[in-house]
Motif scaffolding. Structure first.
Motif, PDB file in Angstrom:
ATOM      1  N   VAL A  33      44.273  37.693  43.249  1.00 33.80           N
ATOM      2  CA  VAL A  33      44.953  36.468  43.672  1.00 33.80           C
ATOM      3  C   VAL A  33      46.392  36.453  43.158  1.00 33.80           C
ATOM      4  CG1 VAL A  33      44.991  33.951  43.397  1.00 33.80           C
ATOM      5  CG2 VAL A  33      42.847  35.120  43.931  1.00 33.80           C
ATOM      6  N   CYS A  36      48.467  38.955  45.236  1.00 40.38           N
ATOM      7  CA  CYS A  36      48.695  38.407  46.584  1.00 40.38           C
ATOM      8  C   CYS A  36      49.699  37.262  46.551  1.00 40.38           C
ATOM      9  CB  CYS A  36      47.377  37.943  47.197  1.00 40.38           C
ATOM     10  SG  CYS A  36      46.294  39.301  47.665  1.00 40.38           S
ATOM     11  N   LEU A  62      44.230  35.145  50.859  1.00 38.07           N
ATOM     12  CA  LEU A  62      43.738  35.496  49.525  1.00 38.07           C
ATOM     13  C   LEU A  62      44.549  34.808  48.424  1.00 38.07           C
ATOM     14  CD1 LEU A  62      43.067  39.318  49.942  1.00 38.07           C
ATOM     15  CD2 LEU A  62      41.365  37.511  49.655  1.00 38.07           C
TER      16      LEU A  62
END
Length: 82
Positions: A33, A36, A62
């Protein structure tokens, strides 16, 4: 999927899975996470017709756990683009 239902499933899975494995899973998910989020922060939104848009959409999902709904006339903050 409703966020409350997702949270309940997540809490159930954490109760079933042994602590060391759950900790490793949380570390991996947190890393994914975070990466992303950094990618989305610095990668401009590609045109919806380009091949990179699908990849950007997956990475955005995501990073924020929601599908992007960016209009061509407004930016992320809702301000109009000239």
């Amino acid at each position: 999927m409703d966020s409350d239902l997702m949270m309940q499933c997540f809490q159930y899975l954490l109760g079933v899975i042994p602590g060391d494995i759950a900790g490793n899973m949380i570390a991996v998910v947190t890393t994914i996470v975070t990466i992303c989020t950094l990618i989305v922060r610095f990668w401009k939104i590609p045109a919806t017709t380009s091949k990179g848009y699908k990849l950007w959409k997956v990475i955005h999902t995501l990073a924020s756990f929601k599908t992007p709904s960016v209009s061509k006339t407004e930016n992320k903050d809702g301000q109009k683009i000239n």
